[in-house]
Design an enzyme around this catalytic site. Sequence first.
Site, mmCIF file in Angstrom:
data_model
loop_
_atom_site.group_PDB
_atom_site.id
_atom_site.type_symbol
_atom_site.label_atom_id
_atom_site.label_comp_id
_atom_site.label_asym_id
_atom_site.label_seq_id
_atom_site.Cartn_x
_atom_site.Cartn_y
_atom_site.Cartn_z
ATOM 1 N N GLN A 31 0.851 -1.195 0.000
ATOM 2 C CA GLN A 31 0.000 0.000 0.000
ATOM 3 C C GLN A 31 0.892 1.253 0.000
ATOM 4 O OE1 GLN A 31 -2.192 -1.186 3.532
ATOM 5 N NE2 GLN A 31 -0.203 -1.841 4.373
ATOM 6 N N ASP A 86 0.135 -0.507 13.644
ATOM 7 C CA ASP A 86 0.581 0.707 14.355
ATOM 8 C C ASP A 86 0.864 0.404 15.829
ATOM 9 O OD1 ASP A 86 -2.782 1.401 13.755
ATOM 10 O OD2 ASP A 86 -2.066 0.795 15.715
ATOM 11 N N GLU A 106 0.732 -8.830 11.298
ATOM 12 C CA GLU A 106 0.604 -7.689 10.371
ATOM 13 C C GLU A 106 1.303 -8.038 9.069
ATOM 14 O OE1 GLU A 106 -0.567 -4.273 10.084
ATOM 15 O OE2 GLU A 106 0.377 -4.687 8.130
ATOM 16 N N ASP A 137 0.509 -12.823 6.492
ATOM 17 C CA ASP A 137 -0.897 -12.603 6.123
ATOM 18 C C ASP A 137 -1.770 -13.192 7.235
ATOM 19 O OD1 ASP A 137 -2.746 -12.926 3.032
ATOM 20 O OD2 ASP A 137 -3.481 -12.709 5.087
ATOM 21 N N GLY A 138 -2.610 -12.346 7.810
ATOM 22 C CA GLY A 138 -3.441 -12.796 8.924
ATOM 23 C C GLY A 138 -4.387 -13.914 8.552
ATOM 24 N N ASP A 155 -8.053 -5.834 13.453
ATOM 25 C CA ASP A 155 -7.801 -4.402 13.316
ATOM 26 C C ASP A 155 -7.238 -4.153 11.920
ATOM 27 O OD1 ASP A 155 -5.524 -2.066 15.016
ATOM 28 O OD2 ASP A 155 -7.211 -1.748 13.641
ATOM 29 N N SER A 156 -8.087 -4.362 10.921
ATOM 30 C CA SER A 156 -7.605 -4.320 9.535
ATOM 31 C C SER A 156 -8.028 -3.033 8.835
ATOM 32 C CB SER A 156 -8.202 -5.503 8.753
ATOM 33 O OG SER A 156 -9.566 -5.248 8.488
ATOM 34 N N THR A 157 -7.422 -2.817 7.690
ATOM 35 C CA THR A 157 -7.879 -1.763 6.802
ATOM 36 C C THR A 157 -9.259 -2.148 6.271
ATOM 37 O OG1 THR A 157 -6.457 -2.952 5.229
ATOM 38 C CG2 THR A 157 -5.686 -0.809 6.014
ATOM 39 N N PRO A 162 -5.179 -6.570 0.480
ATOM 40 C CA PRO A 162 -4.921 -7.779 1.289
ATOM 41 C C PRO A 162 -5.969 -8.006 2.380
ATOM 42 C CG PRO A 162 -3.389 -6.024 1.871
ATOM 43 C CD PRO A 162 -4.144 -5.558 0.667
HETATM 44 N N1 SAM Z 1 -7.753 1.231 12.693
HETATM 45 C C1 SAM Z 1 -7.583 1.163 11.245
HETATM 46 C C2 SAM Z 1 -8.919 1.063 10.549
HETATM 47 O O1 SAM Z 1 -9.923 0.874 11.236
HETATM 48 O O2 SAM Z 1 -8.936 1.199 9.312
HETATM 49 C C3 SAM Z 1 -6.671 -0.005 10.917
HETATM 50 C C4 SAM Z 1 -5.273 0.283 11.314
HETATM 51 S S1 SAM Z 1 -4.062 -0.901 11.000
HETATM 52 C C5 SAM Z 1 -2.782 0.134 10.453
HETATM 53 C C6 SAM Z 1 -4.617 -1.774 9.565
HETATM 54 C C7 SAM Z 1 -3.562 -2.780 9.149
HETATM 55 O O3 SAM Z 1 -4.141 -3.956 8.574
HETATM 56 C C8 SAM Z 1 -2.581 -2.256 8.086
HETATM 57 O O4 SAM Z 1 -1.319 -2.066 8.674
HETATM 58 C C9 SAM Z 1 -2.564 -3.347 7.015
HETATM 59 O O5 SAM Z 1 -1.268 -3.579 6.484
HETATM 60 C C10 SAM Z 1 -3.088 -4.532 7.802
HETATM 61 N N2 SAM Z 1 -3.617 -5.641 6.990
HETATM 62 C C11 SAM Z 1 -4.452 -5.572 5.916
HETATM 63 N N3 SAM Z 1 -4.705 -6.814 5.434
HETATM 64 C C12 SAM Z 1 -4.008 -7.693 6.236
HETATM 65 C C13 SAM Z 1 -3.871 -9.105 6.264
HETATM 66 N N4 SAM Z 1 -4.496 -9.885 5.350
HETATM 67 N N5 SAM Z 1 -3.101 -9.659 7.233
HETATM 68 C C14 SAM Z 1 -2.473 -8.886 8.163
HETATM 69 N N6 SAM Z 1 -2.552 -7.527 8.196
HETATM 70 C C15 SAM Z 1 -3.322 -6.947 7.227
#
Ligand code: SAM
Length: 276
Positions: A31, A86, A106, A137-138, A155-157, A162
């Site tokens: 990203q 984070d 993460e 990958d979670g 707590d994902s995007t 991904p």
């Molecule tokens: N609080 C934020 C929200 O509600 O949008 C999320 C914050 S956190 C930074 C989101 C994280 O999810 C990102 O760092 C991203 O890289 C991670 N992420 C996305 N898909 C993922 C996956 N399949 N496995 C692990 N982490 C993942």
Amino acid sequence: MDLWVTEYQTPSLGFTCKVKETLAVEQTPFQFLSVVDTEQFGKMLLLDGMVMTTEKDEHIYHEMIAQIALNSHPHPEQVLVIGGGDGGALREVIRHPLVQKGTLVEIDERVVESSKKFFPDLACSFASPKAEVIIADGIDYVKSQTNQFDIILIDSTEPVGPAVQLFLPEFYQAAYSALKADGMIVAQSESPFFNADVIKMVYDGIGSAFPVTKLYLANVPTYPSGLWSFTVGSKQYDPETILSAPEGPKKYYTKDVHQAAFKLPAFVKAIIGLDE
Ligand code: SAM
């Protein structure tokens, strides 16, 4: 000349903040990552132009994604955070006295490293002896686990790139298996104003796997519409029943907020098919 950063929360709505300094911009393998220092909210982490967290309001989201499950589960000893690079959710987890280990999975190591550099109050969690940080990958990680965790926080995007599969019923089934017999899952499920479809998808998906499924809300000023939802699935316990609420540095969560978070406005009840 003034510099502003804008998140386009819908095709016709922008959230814009005056920028004091641009601290980082990079294309990671997953990203586009940027960190800016804003007048209003302090340092801000954005991924693909979406606000992830800010110094001034991060505590609301991180307390609320973690404390509801931590305080309604009798033995939240093994806790898994998916995403959350984070470190904020993990910080709340390891602060809880009953937690023995917080595991964070993460996918993007650059998020973890950027948080260590710019958000020490969140990334402090990574150095805890109770914490383990796994870059993976979670989805694959959860599928590899059985009967391991008391609580899983997603707590994902938003469901793009991904993160897409983190919002599907198959993932919630895998999470069910990764949890112990009385485990709980919490997923951030976006904005009731702009993402009703995502809320319904998550609520129904978790509901298809867990006997107890509830939605709760919190006010997060820097997230789209300022009203944010979380969906909790539980194998046994009622997430509205507070079993422990240890003292600690909380700026938003209280026992009253815990109870009030589940009191939903009529339009939110309608999204998930609950009667008034
Ligand atoms: N609080 C934020 C929200 O509600 O949008 C999320 C914050 S956190 C930074 C989101 C994280 O999810 C990102 O760092 C991203 O890289 C991670 N992420 C996305 N898909 C993922 C996956 N399949 N496995 C692990 N982490 C993942």
